[in-house]
Structure formats: C-alpha cells, structure tokens
Design a protein around this motif. Structure first.
Motif, short mmCIF file in Angstrom:
data_model
loop_
_atom_site.label_atom_id
_atom_site.label_comp_id
_atom_site.label_asym_id
_atom_site.label_seq_id
_atom_site.Cartn_x
_atom_site.Cartn_y
_atom_site.Cartn_z
N UNK A 134 -19.89 19.45 -57.74
CA UNK A 134 -20.13 18.63 -58.92
C UNK A 134 -20.07 19.55 -60.12
N UNK A 135 -19.61 18.99 -61.23
CA UNK A 135 -19.43 19.78 -62.46
C UNK A 135 -19.97 19.02 -63.65
N UNK A 136 -20.55 19.77 -64.56
CA UNK A 136 -20.92 19.27 -65.89
C UNK A 136 -20.25 20.22 -66.86
N UNK A 137 -19.21 19.75 -67.53
CA UNK A 137 -18.41 20.59 -68.40
C UNK A 137 -18.67 20.17 -69.85
N UNK A 138 -19.19 21.11 -70.65
CA UNK A 138 -19.57 20.79 -72.03
C UNK A 138 -18.74 21.50 -73.08
N UNK A 139 -17.80 22.35 -72.64
CA UNK A 139 -16.98 23.07 -73.62
C UNK A 139 -15.56 23.23 -73.11
N UNK A 140 -14.64 23.43 -74.02
CA UNK A 140 -13.25 23.62 -73.65
C UNK A 140 -13.08 24.88 -72.80
N UNK A 141 -13.81 25.93 -73.13
CA UNK A 141 -13.72 27.17 -72.36
C UNK A 141 -14.15 26.95 -70.91
N UNK A 142 -15.25 26.21 -70.72
CA UNK A 142 -15.73 25.93 -69.36
C UNK A 142 -14.72 25.06 -68.60
N UNK A 143 -14.09 24.11 -69.30
CA UNK A 143 -13.08 23.26 -68.67
C UNK A 143 -11.89 24.10 -68.19
N UNK A 144 -11.39 24.97 -69.06
CA UNK A 144 -10.23 25.80 -68.72
C UNK A 144 -10.56 26.71 -67.54
#
Length: 154
Positions: A42-52
């Motif tokens: 499971x993921x909680x992605x709050x920033x573009x850097x974390x998404x990439x």
C-alpha cells in the motif's frame, strides 16, 4: 439543588453541540496506473518526488512494459494525494472504497472493505478476475493531517 445540576448538564450538552462537518465522506477519483502495482503493498504518495521514486522502483521490475512515465507525476501533488492498496479479488468478491476526512482527529482515512464470497473451493471460485493497486486521487488534506489506510477483509 437538583434543578441547578440539570441546568448545568443542559448547558454543557448544548455547548458541546456536534458539528456534522467534523466527519465527512469526501470524493475521490480512481486512477488507472495499471503497471504500477506490487503485491501485498500500500502507498500514500504526497509529493511528485515520492511518486517518481515509487514508479521507478516498481517499473524497474517490469520487463517488456512501456506503460509508466517514471519522470513525472500524472497530476499536481500540490492539490492532490495518491493512495493505493493492492488487492486480489475472486469473481464474486465485493469491494467497497470510501474516503473519510475527520476534522477533529485531523485524519484522512482511505477505507477499503473486501467481502469474500465463499465458493465450491472453500475460498471463492478460484477465478481471480482482478488484482492490482486500487489507486485513488484525493484532494490534499490540510497541513498536519495524518493519512491512513484501513483495509478490512471479511
């Protein structure tokens, strides 16, 4: 003396009137990122850097696929949060998704319930028709809010 206690209790109750907006269901948009999945995660992605970083980590393990742009996010993380939970569903299982914002506890809760439907094999019908991440895009909560995933399997 009893009347004064009763009046005091009434004043306290009226003063603690609950605000219906303290806990509310909020809208979400399902996002189709088919090749960005990893079993039992499971993921909680709050920033573009974390998404990439997440996309590169998952995509590096996929051979022969060209469906993920690991250089940019699909939307503005200044306004939205990406939340995902992996599930694998049998053909008759039922899935329910809800996003709840609790303003008192300052929490955003991504609640997913999977109801398993028993079948002749004892664990369903054995025909998995859906597996992958259940990605949703949600409006970014106010600063200081915790973002949680609540997964229940019945």
């Amino acid at each position: 003396m009893k009347k004064s206690h009763l009046i005091l209790v009434l004043i306290l109750l009226l003063g603690c009137k609950s605000d219906e907006a303290t806990i509310e269901k909020i809208g979400y948009e399902s996002i189709g990122l088919q090749c960005l999945f990893k079993e039992d995660t499971q993921y909680i992605i709050t920033s573009e850097e974390a998404y990439i970083q997440m996309a590169r980590q998952i995509y590096d393990h996929r051979f022969g696929h060209d469906c993920a742009d690991t250089t940019k996010a699909p939307f503005d993380f200044g306004k939205f949060v990406l939340i995902g939970k992996y599930t694998s569903l049998d053909e008759n299982d039922q899935k329910s998704l809800t996003v709840i914002q609790n303003n008192i506890q300052q929490r955003l809760l991504y609640k997913m319930t999977v109801t398993r439907v028993p079948g002749p094999t004892g664990g369903g019908f054995g025909n998995f028709y859906s597996s992958g991440m259940n990605w949703v895009k949600v409006a970014k909560p106010p600063a200081g809010y915790a973002i949680l995933i609540d997964f229940t399997e019945n």
